[in-house]
Design a protein around this motif. Structure first.
Motif: not given
Lengths: 158, 170
Positions: B122-129
């Motif tokens: 869904c291309n939404s941010p969820y955690a750090t890389v």
């Protein structure tokens, strides 16, 4: 050589706004012969009317706020605040409490509304502060020492 | 009994000077003293363990568009060093620094900016890389779903159950 903020002897007034007394005990320690802040002309006075600098401890409880404003109004210009300890700077563990203002930066906004001007604020972090950090702050005001901390912005490369 | 004032001089000279010469000499510093913490930007994964452990919220994890910022406010820190105990990667180390006095409160902030990973569905941010890579290397079995955010992971699991058993309610 860094600039002097106050050239003459600093007369200090000790103002407690709901502190746990940790910082107050360390403040008294600075005035003992062991650390001897009178080397720099620091003298503890009993009235804010005689003071150049107010040594400010505590997170400013709502109960003490009118008294704090009254004491700061009584000081002659130029007036300086030295915020001692993490309570006076950021509110410490009480920063989100309903019964405290939470630090000198927030107090300055209230003072602005009240029409009380403050010429400078020095922040001395520590919980409680070491006596040496108070002496370092005095040295900073007198232009003996240089400021060491600076805002750091680091970037974590992915 | 009145003492000869000169006898005080002999006492003073034999006892010596007790006053410390600080700031013109090194301060008395024990090995137990706890000062400001330092966050290693090459090691930190932005998991937020230190943020949960910090009693006065001197460490805060702030989210904004595409980045997660770990903010350290020295002015609120109580130097308990609990963050050092809980850090899973050992990125935080303690120093003996206490000469932190300043005339500007903004000097007391330290920021560490992390880039956020985006969900592959869904291309939404969820955690750090970095935390995504940390999890993937520590447990390779998560390979199939580590690049998704929790919501998409849940949907994928429900779909798999439906495929296998024909629905959740049986």
């Amino acid at each position: 050589m860094p600039n002097k903020v106050i050239g003459r002897s600093i007369w200090v007034f000790h103002l407690n706004s709901g502190s746990c007394n940790g910082c107050d005990i360390e403040t008294l320690d600075v005035l003992t012969p062991y650390h001897d802040a009178e080397r720099f002309g620091v003298k503890l006075v009993v009235s804010p009317r005689h003071a150049d600098v107010v040594l400010f401890t505590g997170p400013i409880t709502i109960e003490s706020l009118p008294k704090v404003i009254r004491a700061l109004k009584a000081m002659p210009r130029p007036r300086y605040i030295v915020a001692l300890g993490s309570c006076a700077i950021g509110g410490n563990i009480w920063h989100a409490s309903y019964s405290v203002v939470g630090g000198v930066p927030k107090l300055l906004e209230i003072l602005k509304d009240e029409g009380v001007n403050v010429d400078g604020v020095f922040y001395v972090p520590g919980c409680p502060i070491r006596p040496e950090s108070i002496i370092y702050a005095i040295a900073l005001i007198k232009g003996i020492a240089k400021k060491k901390v600076k805002m750091k912005v680091k970037k974590a490369e992915p | 009994m009145k003492k000869n004032p000169l006898s005080l001089l002999t006492i003073a000279s034999s006892k010596g000077r007790v006053t410390k010469r600080y700031p013109f000499e090194e301060p008395l510093m024990t090995s137990e003293f706890r000062g400001k913490i330092e966050i290693d930007e090459s090691k930190c994964i932005g998991c937020g363990a230190c943020v949960n452990a910090c009693p006065p919220n001197a460490l805060e994890l702030l989210s904004s568009s595409g980045t997660k910022t770990l903010r350290y406010f020295i002015g609120r820190c109580i130097y308990c060093w609990r963050c050092i105990d809980v850090c899973p990667v050992g990125a935080i180390k303690g120093t003996r620094e206490f000469e932190l006095a300043t005339d500007d409160v903004s000097d007391l902030y330290e920021l560490l900016i992390h880039e956020e990973a985006k969900c592959s569905v869904c291309n939404s941010p969820y955690a750090t890389v970095r935390i995504v890579r940390y999890v993937a290397t520590r447990s390779p079995s998560t390979e199939g779903y580590v690049s998704m955010d929790p919501k998409c992971r849940q949907e994928k699991f429900v779909k798999a159950i439906e495929m296998r058993f024909g629905g959740l309610s049986a």
